[in-house]
Enzyme design. Structure first.
Site, short mmCIF file in Angstrom:
data_model
loop_
_atom_site.label_atom_id
_atom_site.label_comp_id
_atom_site.label_asym_id
_atom_site.label_seq_id
_atom_site.Cartn_x
_atom_site.Cartn_y
_atom_site.Cartn_z
N SER A 114 5.77 7.71 -11.98
CA SER A 114 6.56 7.21 -10.87
C SER A 114 6.81 5.72 -11.04
O SER A 114 6.00 4.99 -11.59
CB SER A 114 5.84 7.46 -9.54
N LYS A 169 2.44 14.83 -8.56
CA LYS A 169 3.70 14.08 -8.63
C LYS A 169 4.78 14.75 -7.78
O LYS A 169 5.59 14.07 -7.12
CB LYS A 169 4.17 13.98 -10.08
N HIS A 172 4.06 13.82 -4.27
CA HIS A 172 4.48 12.42 -4.15
C HIS A 172 5.97 12.35 -3.82
O HIS A 172 6.39 11.62 -2.91
CB HIS A 172 4.18 11.70 -5.47
N ASN A 173 6.78 13.13 -4.53
CA ASN A 173 8.23 13.10 -4.31
C ASN A 173 8.61 13.68 -2.95
O ASN A 173 9.54 13.21 -2.31
CB ASN A 173 8.95 13.85 -5.43
N GLU A 176 8.04 11.08 -0.54
CA GLU A 176 9.12 10.11 -0.73
C GLU A 176 10.37 10.53 0.04
O GLU A 176 11.02 9.69 0.70
CB GLU A 176 9.42 10.01 -2.22
#
Length: 441
Positions: A114, A169, A172-173, A176
């Site tokens: 990231s 990940k 995480h997105n 986001e």
């Protein structure tokens, strides 16, 4: 991103062998960097110019291209070598590739990265998952190129087994997506408060404080100050159709599979899809887009609202990681995940300091005042929503999410009674684990 990662690596006094289908790109890197980049014209030459145990980093398009390159590598690499996939691969795909690689005695590492293109050059956050031996072998290099957390430690760790890196990940997105939509809704509130973009920028600077201090707020402040060639605000000329590359949808899909509520992340995904609408309906009772918010909303209320969005987005994502760890037993260390998200990554913010407290994990941060003010934040968010005639799917969702968590009794007892009425699914009396069916007519 691949080129910038190479630049990052060689800036740490390391050398690297590079292959690319476009040979000209490699030639340009060699010209730029000198002997630190060793050119390989073919994949076979890449293998010849490296020694086992190798760590081959893939930064190629996910899907067909990754599969083609991987198949060629499988036939050339030695047992114990590792392939590091730094693309945004679906975690199911990583599991499948790990199984294929294992048949050749090779370790497949799904490594989330990231920070975007600039982050790859300077300070990425790295989330590798898979065979621990291969990851530990690469950690000294990864620690050199990674961003630093709030205490100065590298934002990279052994995330866990199997597809843990890609899963973390992906989540995480998803987080986001929710935070970005929340920021956009605050922007919309200010826009319909009849504010100039310069005034909005000033308010976002004021919001970008305390636990809300974050990368996404930093770039929002920057964006609001950018002018077009004619001196007008560039943002006002940008299409409102927002794109997505799949990871938000994968997060919601995983939540559905694991039975974890992520309503705010889901609403942010649907908001992006709604932005691609082909028709705008003009309902008379809605008024027009020229209507403004007559009663100004205080910066304090906006700060509380956005704080609740950040907190809820994080908690929903982290709950999903906890559920995945319980289901798959990947050895994910939640404390380490929160630590490596502190630098380099898109969702980095000061709030990451206090999130361990919500999972009974150790932290040196004092969160007592923040936790004590959550009820006030919720009340202020409700006050903000009461003044609006514009769509705020994420803010509305986050208010409902925390209200659902805080009420003692939900109306879903009626839903269970209806299920029993038409399907004999059974109900349980309060305080009992015994399932009973009743005649409800």
């Amino acid at each position: 991103m691949g080129e910038n990662l190479v630049r990052n690596i060689i800036s740490r006094d390391e050398s690297i062998v590079v292959w690319n289908r476009s040979v000209d790109k490699v030639d340009a890197l060699v010209t730029e960097t000198g002997d630190s980049v060793v050119k390989a014209s073919t994949i076979a030459e890449l293998i010849q110019k490296t020694q086992s145990p190798r760590s081959i980093i893939l930064l190629v398009p996910a899907g067909k291209v990754t599969n083609e390159v991987a198949q060629e590598l499988f036939g050339l690499m030695d047992e114990g070598d590792s392939i590091w996939d730094l693309g945004n691969a679906h975690w199911d795909t990583t599991l499948a590739n790990q199984k294929l690689a294992q048949e050749h005695g090779i370790h497949w590492i799904g490594c989330g990265i990231s920070g975007g293109s600039e982050g790859a050059r300077l300070w990425p956050a790295l989330m590798p998952g898979g065979e621990e031996e291969s990851i530990r072998r690469m950690l000294p290099l990864l620690e050199k190129i990674a961003a630093k957390d709030f205490s100065g430690k590298p934002c990279v760790t052994y995330v866990g087994k199997a597809a843990a890196g890609n899963f973390v990940k992906m989540v995480h997105n998803g987080i986001e997506y929710a935070i970005m939509q929340g920021i956009a809704e605050i922007y919309d509130i200010l826009r319909y408060g009849n504010m100039s973009q310069s005034e909005m920028q000033t308010i976002f600077k004021e919001l970008n404080t305390g636990f809300l201090k974050s990368f996404l707020m930093d770039i929002t402040v920057d964006i609001l100050g950018v002018k077009d060639a004619d001196g007008s605000d560039l943002l006002t000329k940008i299409s409102d159709k927002a794109g997505s590359k799949g990871t938000g949808g994968w997060t919601v899909e995983a939540a559905l599979k694991l039975g974890v509520p992520v309503p705010t992340i889901a609403e942010s995904l649907f908001a992006r899809w709604m932005s691609g609408r082909n028709t705008v309906f003009h309902f008379p009772w809605m008024g027009t887009q020229t209507e403004t918010i007559n009663n100004p909303i205080s910066t304090k209320f906006l700060h509380d609202t956005l704080s609740l969005v950040y907190l809820g987005a994080y908690l929903q994502g982290l709950d999903l990681i906890v559920a995945a760890e319980k289901e798959f037993q990947w050895w994910i260390n939640l404390s380490e995940v929160l630590r490596i998200w502190q630098g380099g990554c898109i969702i980095r913010s000061r709030m990451l300091e206090i999130l361990p407290i919500f999972y009974s994990l150790p932290t040196t941060a004092d969160a007592s005042e923040f936790i004590g003010s959550i009820k006030t934040m919720l009340d202020n968010t409700s006050s903000v929503l009461d003044k609006l005639k514009i769509p705020t799917p994420v803010i509305g969702s986050i208010r409902d999410y925390f209200m659902t968590l805080s009420v003692e009794k939900l109306p879903t007892n009626l839903i269970q009674a209806m299920r029993d009425s038409f399907g004999a699914h059974g109900v349980k009396r309060i305080g009992s684990d015994i399932s009973e069916s009743f005649q409800w007519k």
